[in-house]
Scaffold this active site. Sequence first.
Site, PDB file in Angstrom:
ATOM      1  N   HIS A 229       2.371 -17.496  21.598  1.00 26.40           N
ATOM      2  CA  HIS A 229       1.256 -17.939  22.458  1.00 26.40           C
ATOM      3  C   HIS A 229      -0.120 -17.571  21.923  1.00 26.40           C
ATOM      4  CE1 HIS A 229       1.690 -13.793  23.736  1.00 26.40           C
ATOM      5  NE2 HIS A 229       0.526 -13.879  24.336  1.00 26.40           N
ATOM      6  N   ASP A 230      -0.229 -16.421  21.236  1.00 22.31           N
ATOM      7  CA  ASP A 230      -1.539 -15.969  20.761  1.00 22.31           C
ATOM      8  C   ASP A 230      -1.729 -16.131  19.264  1.00 22.31           C
ATOM      9  OD1 ASP A 230      -3.019 -15.318  22.941  1.00 22.31           O
ATOM     10  OD2 ASP A 230      -2.368 -13.214  23.011  1.00 22.31           O
ATOM     11  N   LYS A 233      -5.083 -16.260  17.519  1.00 22.53           N
ATOM     12  CA  LYS A 233      -5.948 -15.096  17.298  1.00 22.53           C
ATOM     13  C   LYS A 233      -6.202 -14.847  15.808  1.00 22.53           C
ATOM     14  CE  LYS A 233      -5.393 -12.314  21.505  1.00 22.53           C
ATOM     15  NZ  LYS A 233      -4.771 -11.079  22.053  1.00 22.53           N
ATOM     16  N   HIS A 258      -9.070 -19.016  20.818  1.00 22.07           N
ATOM     17  CA  HIS A 258      -7.738 -18.718  20.259  1.00 22.07           C
ATOM     18  C   HIS A 258      -6.686 -19.691  20.805  1.00 22.07           C
ATOM     19  CE1 HIS A 258      -6.885 -16.350  23.968  1.00 22.07           C
ATOM     20  NE2 HIS A 258      -5.614 -16.418  23.627  1.00 22.07           N
ATOM     21  N   HIS A 284      -1.918 -21.311  27.864  1.00 25.39           N
ATOM     22  CA  HIS A 284      -1.510 -20.095  28.584  1.00 25.39           C
ATOM     23  C   HIS A 284      -2.649 -19.389  29.312  1.00 25.39           C
ATOM     24  CE1 HIS A 284      -2.665 -18.220  24.727  1.00 25.39           C
ATOM     25  NE2 HIS A 284      -2.779 -17.082  25.391  1.00 25.39           N
ATOM     26  N   HIS A 285      -3.903 -19.820  29.075  1.00 28.26           N
ATOM     27  CA  HIS A 285      -5.012 -19.235  29.851  1.00 28.26           C
ATOM     28  C   HIS A 285      -5.600 -20.207  30.863  1.00 28.26           C
ATOM     29  CE1 HIS A 285      -5.146 -15.325  27.981  1.00 28.26           C
ATOM     30  NE2 HIS A 285      -5.126 -15.879  26.772  1.00 28.26           N
ATOM     31  N   ASP A 313       2.429 -12.872  30.316  1.00 25.20           N
ATOM     32  CA  ASP A 313       1.384 -12.369  29.430  1.00 25.20           C
ATOM     33  C   ASP A 313       0.423 -11.434  30.168  1.00 25.20           C
ATOM     34  OD1 ASP A 313      -0.356 -12.077  27.245  1.00 25.20           O
ATOM     35  OD2 ASP A 313      -1.492 -13.878  27.786  1.00 25.20           O
TER      36      ASP A 313
HETATM   37  P1  C2E Z   1      -5.189  -9.583  26.276  1.00 20.85           P
HETATM   38  O1  C2E Z   1      -5.850  -8.264  26.174  1.00 20.85           O
HETATM   39  O2  C2E Z   1      -3.795  -9.628  25.759  1.00 20.85           O
HETATM   40  O3  C2E Z   1      -5.169 -10.043  27.784  1.00 20.85           O
HETATM   41  C1  C2E Z   1      -4.481 -11.183  28.207  1.00 20.85           C
HETATM   42  C2  C2E Z   1      -4.868 -11.552  29.596  1.00 20.85           C
HETATM   43  O4  C2E Z   1      -4.457 -10.510  30.487  1.00 20.85           O
HETATM   44  C3  C2E Z   1      -6.370 -11.688  29.837  1.00 20.85           C
HETATM   45  O5  C2E Z   1      -6.819 -12.972  29.469  1.00 20.85           O
HETATM   46  C4  C2E Z   1      -6.479 -11.428  31.328  1.00 20.85           C
HETATM   47  O6  C2E Z   1      -6.088 -12.585  32.047  1.00 20.85           O
HETATM   48  C5  C2E Z   1      -5.420 -10.374  31.552  1.00 20.85           C
HETATM   49  N1  C2E Z   1      -6.031  -9.038  31.479  1.00 20.85           N
HETATM   50  C6  C2E Z   1      -5.972  -8.165  30.462  1.00 20.85           C
HETATM   51  N2  C2E Z   1      -6.653  -7.027  30.781  1.00 20.85           N
HETATM   52  C7  C2E Z   1      -7.142  -7.195  32.023  1.00 20.85           C
HETATM   53  C8  C2E Z   1      -7.896  -6.362  32.910  1.00 20.85           C
HETATM   54  O7  C2E Z   1      -8.270  -5.238  32.607  1.00 20.85           O
HETATM   55  N3  C2E Z   1      -8.195  -6.896  34.136  1.00 20.85           N
HETATM   56  C9  C2E Z   1      -7.797  -8.131  34.513  1.00 20.85           C
HETATM   57  N4  C2E Z   1      -8.114  -8.589  35.703  1.00 20.85           N
HETATM   58  N5  C2E Z   1      -7.070  -8.948  33.686  1.00 20.85           N
HETATM   59  C10 C2E Z   1      -6.750  -8.481  32.467  1.00 20.85           C
HETATM   60  P2  C2E Z   1      -8.354 -13.194  29.113  1.00 20.85           P
HETATM   61  O8  C2E Z   1      -9.223 -12.460  30.052  1.00 20.85           O
HETATM   62  O9  C2E Z   1      -8.556 -14.666  29.005  1.00 20.85           O
HETATM   63  O10 C2E Z   1      -8.511 -12.549  27.710  1.00 20.85           O
HETATM   64  C11 C2E Z   1      -7.910 -13.085  26.546  1.00 20.85           C
HETATM   65  C12 C2E Z   1      -8.002 -12.121  25.425  1.00 20.85           C
HETATM   66  O11 C2E Z   1      -9.387 -11.874  25.118  1.00 20.85           O
HETATM   67  C13 C2E Z   1      -7.421 -10.748  25.709  1.00 20.85           C
HETATM   68  O12 C2E Z   1      -6.041 -10.684  25.494  1.00 20.85           O
HETATM   69  C14 C2E Z   1      -8.178  -9.894  24.695  1.00 20.85           C
HETATM   70  O13 C2E Z   1      -7.646 -10.051  23.411  1.00 20.85           O
HETATM   71  C15 C2E Z   1      -9.553 -10.538  24.717  1.00 20.85           C
HETATM   72  N6  C2E Z   1     -10.445  -9.854  25.666  1.00 20.85           N
HETATM   73  C16 C2E Z   1     -10.682 -10.184  26.965  1.00 20.85           C
HETATM   74  N7  C2E Z   1     -11.616  -9.347  27.499  1.00 20.85           N
HETATM   75  C17 C2E Z   1     -11.967  -8.487  26.532  1.00 20.85           C
HETATM   76  C18 C2E Z   1     -12.908  -7.382  26.455  1.00 20.85           C
HETATM   77  O14 C2E Z   1     -13.614  -7.043  27.408  1.00 20.85           O
HETATM   78  N8  C2E Z   1     -13.010  -6.717  25.281  1.00 20.85           N
HETATM   79  C19 C2E Z   1     -12.260  -7.069  24.191  1.00 20.85           C
HETATM   80  N9  C2E Z   1     -12.405  -6.369  23.071  1.00 20.85           N
HETATM   81  N10 C2E Z   1     -11.368  -8.101  24.212  1.00 20.85           N
HETATM   82  C20 C2E Z   1     -11.245  -8.795  25.370  1.00 20.85           C
HETATM   83  C1  SIN Z   2      -4.021 -13.397  25.319  1.00 22.26           C
HETATM   84  O1  SIN Z   2      -3.212 -14.044  25.938  1.00 22.26           O
HETATM   85  O2  SIN Z   2      -5.088 -13.852  24.920  1.00 22.26           O
HETATM   86  C2  SIN Z   2      -3.713 -12.022  24.980  1.00 22.26           C
HETATM   87  C3  SIN Z   2      -2.310 -11.649  25.315  1.00 22.26           C
HETATM   88  C4  SIN Z   2      -1.618 -11.044  24.130  1.00 22.26           C
HETATM   89  O3  SIN Z   2      -2.234 -10.305  23.376  1.00 22.26           O
HETATM   90  O4  SIN Z   2      -0.454 -11.332  23.950  1.00 22.26           O
HETATM   91 FE    FE Z   3      -3.973 -15.441  24.867  1.00 21.04          FE
END
Ligand code: C2E
Ligand code: SIN
Ligand code: FE
Length: 386
Positions: A229-230, A233, A258, A284-285, A313
């Site tokens: 799915h990712d 990236k 991504h 997936h988003h 996810d």
């Molecule tokens: P990821 O870290 O694997 O997170 C995947 C999804 O899990 C996020 O999609 C969000 O829907 C949920 N999620 C993860 N952490 C949290 C959280 O603390 N609170 C809430 N409410 N939901 C959470 P999203 O937001 O579309 O982000 C996609 C990807 O973008 C993330 O994958 C991460 O790689 C990046 N990302 C998002 N926000 C940040 C950030 O503030 N800082 C950094 N460095 N990366 C971020």
């Molecule tokens: C994402 O869906 O963008 C992050 C989730 C993951 O790291 O598998």
């Molecule tokens: Fe993703």
Amino acid sequence: MTRAEELENRLRLLVNFGGAVSKETNLSKLLELIAEQVKTILSCDRCSVFILDRHTNELWSKVALGMQHTEIRVPFGKGIVGHVASTGQTLNITDAYQDQRFTHDIDRVTGYRTRTILAVPMKNVGGHIIGVFEAMNKAGSPFDVDDEGILQLISSLAASAIENAQLYESLSKSQLETIYRLAVTAEYRDQQDTAIHLRHISEYSAMIAQGMGIPEREVESIRYASPLHDIGKVGISDAILLKPGRLTAEEFEEMKKHTVYGAKILCNAESSLLQIACKIAGSHHEKFDGGGYPARLKGEQIPLYARIVSVADVFDALCMPRVYKPKWDATKAREYIREESGKSFDPAVVEAFESVYGEIVKLQAVTDGKSTIIPGITKEMNRHNI
Ligand code: C2E
Ligand code: SIN
Ligand code: FE
Ligand code: SIN
């Protein structure tokens, strides 16, 4: 049993057979299942399913030796099975030891005494021979014409199930390994526990799909496609992906791509599995209420597989530490998934998630990093410290 009863009984067994074999995608289990069923349907002692290996031009079969299974190989053209495979003709033999073609190989290995043999070729829909069915020692009498018809029917029913299982098997050995490595490459930059996260995504998605009553074959597709799915990236810079704090609005816009990158990487692929992976990567988003990205799809417009992976996810992302956030408790993450039902997530998927939640936390507790996606791969990766 009267003749009519016997026919009815066989018909019932055949109907069961069709149902049972279409569900099994594991080749070894499928072959065992088929052999068991044939023994019952034909009232015979043994049944061997030989599969043609085109690389070596041999027919192989697994034979049971007590609790163990041994592989037997017969050259194409040799023995009864080899003869049937090369001529495409059914052979009904009433005294095996009198037949010049009989090799005794299996009997030597098993200590078994073969008397009668019914061997029919197994052909795929294209008419190519993919193996041979061999039934041995019918109770009471030699095999008759009815038996021949039935075994031919079974063999054609089994052929497509066997080809499918072979496809999965070849996928899981080569293509899936490549796919899985690609997925790891894409993710290991931003996560230390990539292998575990991918395994979780894979297993949770499959469990949820199962909870929704999705057919087994599709469940398997989700299991294998979801780790990708990712993959998109790979196109996101370190500065953004590895940023320890919150992303700026601009950075997040970049991050969102991504999904589009992932879909682009996967969508030209011919394999149906990669087509599914493409839909998952691209959507997936998306959110059920239309507030997601990249296309702001809504409800059923979002591919079902993507709606499933989205729940898996987010649940796992919440439960794992990230450079930008600490990990959450499973209970808190579950609460979040519930709250987002109808908003981020499809309520039907959330309901299925709830129904398998017990299994999900059980799996989460296993942190040995062993991958069931492709056995052995994670061990290999650990050696390389990925
Ligand atoms: P990821 O870290 O694997 O997170 C995947 C999804 O899990 C996020 O999609 C969000 O829907 C949920 N999620 C993860 N952490 C949290 C959280 O603390 N609170 C809430 N409410 N939901 C959470 P999203 O937001 O579309 O982000 C996609 C990807 O973008 C993330 O994958 C991460 O790689 C990046 N990302 C998002 N926000 C940040 C950030 O503030 N800082 C950094 N460095 N990366 C971020
Ligand atoms: C994402 O869906 O963008 C992050 C989730 C993951 O790291 O598998
Ligand atoms: Fe993703
Ligand atoms: C065969 O000859 O086709 C089978 C080998 C054996 O049963 O010994």
